[in-house]
Design a protein around this motif. Sequence first.
Motif, PDB file in Angstrom:
ATOM      1  N   GLY A 144     -10.042  -3.693  -2.854  1.00  0.00           N
ATOM      2  CA  GLY A 144     -10.129  -3.965  -1.426  1.00  0.00           C
ATOM      3  C   GLY A 144      -9.469  -2.892  -0.587  1.00  0.00           C
ATOM      4  N   SER A 145      -9.946  -2.759   0.640  1.00  0.00           N
ATOM      5  CA  SER A 145      -9.327  -1.884   1.626  1.00  0.00           C
ATOM      6  C   SER A 145      -9.462  -2.578   2.976  1.00  0.00           C
ATOM      7  CB  SER A 145     -10.005  -0.510   1.657  1.00  0.00           C
ATOM      8  OG  SER A 145      -9.253   0.413   2.411  1.00  0.00           O
ATOM      9  N   SER A 146      -8.508  -2.343   3.863  1.00  0.00           N
ATOM     10  CA  SER A 146      -8.579  -2.997   5.168  1.00  0.00           C
ATOM     11  C   SER A 146      -7.993  -2.091   6.240  1.00  0.00           C
ATOM     12  CB  SER A 146      -7.824  -4.341   5.148  1.00  0.00           C
ATOM     13  OG  SER A 146      -6.443  -4.132   4.948  1.00  0.00           O
ATOM     14  N   GLY A 147      -8.295  -2.435   7.479  1.00  0.00           N
ATOM     15  CA  GLY A 147      -7.807  -1.636   8.600  1.00  0.00           C
ATOM     16  C   GLY A 147      -8.941  -1.327   9.559  1.00  0.00           C
ATOM     17  N   ARG A 148      -8.588  -0.714  10.669  1.00  0.00           N
ATOM     18  CA  ARG A 148      -9.597  -0.325  11.649  1.00  0.00           C
ATOM     19  C   ARG A 148     -10.593   0.640  11.006  1.00  0.00           C
ATOM     20  NH1 ARG A 148      -7.175   3.041  14.721  1.00  0.00           N
ATOM     21  NH2 ARG A 148      -5.201   3.033  13.575  1.00  0.00           N
ATOM     22  N   LEU A 149     -11.866   0.422  11.267  1.00  0.00           N
ATOM     23  CA  LEU A 149     -12.899   1.312  10.722  1.00  0.00           C
ATOM     24  C   LEU A 149     -12.985   2.553  11.603  1.00  0.00           C
ATOM     25  CD1 LEU A 149     -15.688  -1.214   9.672  1.00  0.00           C
ATOM     26  CD2 LEU A 149     -13.677  -0.438   8.409  1.00  0.00           C
ATOM     27  N   GLU A 150     -11.982   3.396  11.447  1.00  0.00           N
ATOM     28  CA  GLU A 150     -11.896   4.658  12.190  1.00  0.00           C
ATOM     29  C   GLU A 150     -11.704   5.788  11.183  1.00  0.00           C
ATOM     30  OE1 GLU A 150     -12.596   4.604  15.250  1.00  0.00           O
ATOM     31  OE2 GLU A 150     -12.310   2.477  15.708  1.00  0.00           O
ATOM     32  N   ASP A 165      -8.193  -7.361  -7.182  1.00  0.00           N
ATOM     33  CA  ASP A 165      -7.490  -6.851  -8.353  1.00  0.00           C
ATOM     34  C   ASP A 165      -6.587  -5.688  -7.955  1.00  0.00           C
ATOM     35  OD1 ASP A 165      -8.689  -8.367 -10.714  1.00  0.00           O
ATOM     36  OD2 ASP A 165     -10.503  -7.638  -9.724  1.00  0.00           O
ATOM     37  N   LEU A 166      -7.065  -4.864  -7.026  1.00  0.00           N
ATOM     38  CA  LEU A 166      -6.292  -3.734  -6.515  1.00  0.00           C
ATOM     39  C   LEU A 166      -6.565  -3.581  -5.028  1.00  0.00           C
ATOM     40  CD1 LEU A 166      -6.919  -0.892  -9.165  1.00  0.00           C
ATOM     41  CD2 LEU A 166      -4.881  -2.325  -8.961  1.00  0.00           C
ATOM     42  N   PHE A 167      -5.603  -2.981  -4.334  1.00  0.00           N
ATOM     43  CA  PHE A 167      -5.791  -2.634  -2.932  1.00  0.00           C
ATOM     44  C   PHE A 167      -5.650  -1.122  -2.794  1.00  0.00           C
ATOM     45  CE2 PHE A 167      -4.208  -1.693   1.326  1.00  0.00           C
ATOM     46  CZ  PHE A 167      -5.139  -2.342   2.118  1.00  0.00           C
ATOM     47  N   CYS A 168      -6.510  -0.513  -1.979  1.00  0.00           N
ATOM     48  CA  CYS A 168      -6.474   0.941  -1.803  1.00  0.00           C
ATOM     49  C   CYS A 168      -6.527   1.282  -0.320  1.00  0.00           C
ATOM     50  CB  CYS A 168      -7.653   1.593  -2.525  1.00  0.00           C
ATOM     51  SG  CYS A 168      -7.664   3.402  -2.409  1.00  0.00           S
ATOM     52  N   CYS A 228       1.076 -10.618  -1.467  1.00  0.00           N
ATOM     53  CA  CYS A 228       0.142 -11.513  -2.157  1.00  0.00           C
ATOM     54  C   CYS A 228       0.071 -11.214  -3.653  1.00  0.00           C
ATOM     55  CB  CYS A 228      -1.252 -11.407  -1.534  1.00  0.00           C
ATOM     56  SG  CYS A 228      -1.346 -12.030   0.163  1.00  0.00           S
ATOM     57  N   GLY A 229       0.911 -10.282  -4.116  1.00  0.00           N
ATOM     58  CA  GLY A 229       0.975  -9.975  -5.538  1.00  0.00           C
ATOM     59  C   GLY A 229      -0.010  -8.935  -6.011  1.00  0.00           C
ATOM     60  N   ILE A 230      -0.614  -8.178  -5.084  1.00  0.00           N
ATOM     61  CA  ILE A 230      -1.670  -7.220  -5.441  1.00  0.00           C
ATOM     62  C   ILE A 230      -1.114  -5.797  -5.475  1.00  0.00           C
ATOM     63  CG2 ILE A 230      -3.962  -6.353  -4.843  1.00  0.00           C
ATOM     64  CD1 ILE A 230      -3.759  -9.387  -5.605  1.00  0.00           C
ATOM     65  N   PRO A 231      -1.259  -5.085  -6.599  1.00  0.00           N
ATOM     66  CA  PRO A 231      -0.809  -3.682  -6.681  1.00  0.00           C
ATOM     67  C   PRO A 231      -1.602  -2.793  -5.733  1.00  0.00           C
ATOM     68  CG  PRO A 231      -1.305  -4.578  -8.861  1.00  0.00           C
ATOM     69  CD  PRO A 231      -1.839  -5.552  -7.870  1.00  0.00           C
ATOM     70  N   CYS A 232      -0.951  -1.746  -5.233  1.00  0.00           N
ATOM     71  CA  CYS A 232      -1.566  -0.889  -4.220  1.00  0.00           C
ATOM     72  C   CYS A 232      -1.586   0.575  -4.638  1.00  0.00           C
ATOM     73  CB  CYS A 232      -0.802  -0.994  -2.909  1.00  0.00           C
ATOM     74  SG  CYS A 232      -0.963  -2.582  -2.098  1.00  0.00           S
ATOM     75  N   ALA A 233      -2.662   1.251  -4.227  1.00  0.00           N
ATOM     76  CA  ALA A 233      -2.770   2.709  -4.307  1.00  0.00           C
ATOM     77  C   ALA A 233      -2.999   3.202  -2.893  1.00  0.00           C
ATOM     78  CB  ALA A 233      -3.922   3.113  -5.210  1.00  0.00           C
ATOM     79  N   ILE A 234      -2.151   4.119  -2.407  1.00  0.00           N
ATOM     80  CA  ILE A 234      -2.263   4.567  -1.027  1.00  0.00           C
ATOM     81  C   ILE A 234      -2.056   6.073  -0.926  1.00  0.00           C
ATOM     82  CG2 ILE A 234      -1.543   2.347  -0.093  1.00  0.00           C
ATOM     83  CD1 ILE A 234       1.197   3.423   0.352  1.00  0.00           C
ATOM     84  N   SER A 235      -2.633   6.663   0.101  1.00  0.00           N
ATOM     85  CA  SER A 235      -2.482   8.099   0.327  1.00  0.00           C
ATOM     86  C   SER A 235      -1.029   8.443   0.609  1.00  0.00           C
ATOM     87  CB  SER A 235      -3.345   8.554   1.510  1.00  0.00           C
ATOM     88  OG  SER A 235      -4.708   8.389   1.234  1.00  0.00           O
ATOM     89  N   ASN A 236      -0.608   9.571   0.100  1.00  0.00           N
ATOM     90  CA  ASN A 236       0.769  10.021   0.299  1.00  0.00           C
ATOM     91  C   ASN A 236       0.871  10.763   1.632  1.00  0.00           C
ATOM     92  OD1 ASN A 236       3.436  10.605  -0.098  1.00  0.00           O
ATOM     93  ND2 ASN A 236       3.101  12.206  -1.615  1.00  0.00           N
ATOM     94  N   VAL A 237       0.772   9.995   2.714  1.00  0.00           N
ATOM     95  CA  VAL A 237       0.853  10.545   4.072  1.00  0.00           C
ATOM     96  C   VAL A 237       1.861   9.736   4.871  1.00  0.00           C
ATOM     97  CG1 VAL A 237      -1.499  11.475   4.115  1.00  0.00           C
ATOM     98  CG2 VAL A 237      -1.101   9.107   4.810  1.00  0.00           C
ATOM     99  N   GLY A 238       2.450  10.371   5.890  1.00  0.00           N
ATOM    100  CA  GLY A 238       3.421   9.669   6.717  1.00  0.00           C
ATOM    101  C   GLY A 238       4.527   9.078   5.873  1.00  0.00           C
ATOM    102  N   SER A 239       4.822   7.816   6.142  1.00  0.00           N
ATOM    103  CA  SER A 239       5.878   7.114   5.395  1.00  0.00           C
ATOM    104  C   SER A 239       5.306   6.088   4.434  1.00  0.00           C
ATOM    105  CB  SER A 239       6.831   6.426   6.381  1.00  0.00           C
ATOM    106  OG  SER A 239       7.435   7.361   7.242  1.00  0.00           O
ATOM    107  N   SER A 240       4.042   6.276   4.035  1.00  0.00           N
ATOM    108  CA  SER A 240       3.382   5.307   3.161  1.00  0.00           C
ATOM    109  C   SER A 240       4.149   5.072   1.865  1.00  0.00           C
ATOM    110  CB  SER A 240       1.960   5.778   2.838  1.00  0.00           C
ATOM    111  OG  SER A 240       1.146   5.732   3.985  1.00  0.00           O
ATOM    112  N   LYS A 241       4.758   6.132   1.346  1.00  0.00           N
ATOM    113  CA  LYS A 241       5.486   6.016   0.076  1.00  0.00           C
ATOM    114  C   LYS A 241       6.535   4.918   0.130  1.00  0.00           C
ATOM    115  CE  LYS A 241       8.272   8.726  -3.188  1.00  0.00           C
ATOM    116  NZ  LYS A 241       8.853  10.069  -3.486  1.00  0.00           N
ATOM    117  N   GLU A 242       7.161   4.745   1.289  1.00  0.00           N
ATOM    118  CA  GLU A 242       8.233   3.762   1.417  1.00  0.00           C
ATOM    119  C   GLU A 242       7.734   2.327   1.447  1.00  0.00           C
ATOM    120  OE1 GLU A 242      11.305   4.781   4.321  1.00  0.00           O
ATOM    121  OE2 GLU A 242      10.626   6.867   4.246  1.00  0.00           O
TER     122      GLU A 242
END
Length: 365
Positions: free
Chosen positions: A203-209, A272-275, A293-307
């Motif tokens: 899954g992925s979510s957010g503004r479609l921009e 199963d995963l969030f991206c 919600c207990g879902i592991p995440c994969a996210i871009s290493n930009v801004g402060s996402s790592k935290e």
Amino acid sequence: MQDTLYKTKRKVVHVVQHLSLGGLENLTLDLLDFSQPSYEVIIISLEGNKRQAILNWPRLKKFSNQIIFLDKPLGISFRILIDLNKIFFYLKPDIVHTHHIGPLLYAGLAAHLLNIRVKIHTEHDVWHLDNYKHRQIQKYLLKICKPILVTNSNKAKKTLIEKFSYPNIITIKNGIDCKKFQPASKILARKKMGFPENKILIGSSGRLEKIKGHDLIIRAIPLLPKNIHLVIAGQGSQYKNLNNLVHKLNLNKQVTFTGLLNNMPCFYQSLDLFCLPSYLEGYPLSPLEAQACGIPCAISNVGSSKETLCPNNGQLIEANNILEITKVLKKMLNNPININPRNFILKNNNIRTIVKQYESLAWRA
């Protein structure tokens, strides 16, 4: 002593650029929603009007009597400064809390002119400060208005120190409602959402921009196993382009757009995963919600996402790299780590704790 102080009613006015669905705006609503009874909270949006805003974002209806819209035109508007001066004079707030550079410009100056003692400014991301003009304007405003300066990540705090050498910058992480976002049955969640029950759901979510990079995760799907289904929640200006991309890549049976959802916890619980493959971010809320919600995440290493990532099972992705997205998602699916990321969110990002941290600032001023 502090418990006694909290019995005194205090009026807080938050000022944002606009009240449309987004991380900053969600957090501001939470600061209103979860405030203690000893606080009267109002949100002022510089842009837009109430009727249209509520139509676009139904969550606002609950707070209709606590939100004000100034319908700011494009560009610099002296009328907005005058309007805020009048509103502050009438409301007599104890605390004016600005979010981002535009509200600091107008509401920070209005609060300064009226000698409002407690001014708080939260910087939700810092990439805009690479712009010389923005940086100089903000440097001037901080010098004149002298707010308590808050940022939502350690990385952003470091940048602010480098840019401004401002004293006593405070870090308060973004938070989410951990009672609302919590684990539940994946099978039942998929049935409620109408999602495939026999597929691996990413899954992925957010503004479609464009900034959110949904095109990247869509282009990664053909490189992943055929039993993977991608679900994307949100609305925005890029829907048509993203939908055309899905058709072009013949992914109609593997990609679903849900539009704006009223039940985001159920969305995350079905995964199963969030991206989150964004090109740019500040401190995003969606990974916090998914992990709660207990879902592991994969996210871009930009801004402060790592935290925002649980260090035990979260994975960073190099920005704007489709092959890296594919590699990371395959690794997470093939080698799952049986550690619930919810505990990390409870410890670091519980909105009730975050609200108390913000409210305590007023008594330190």
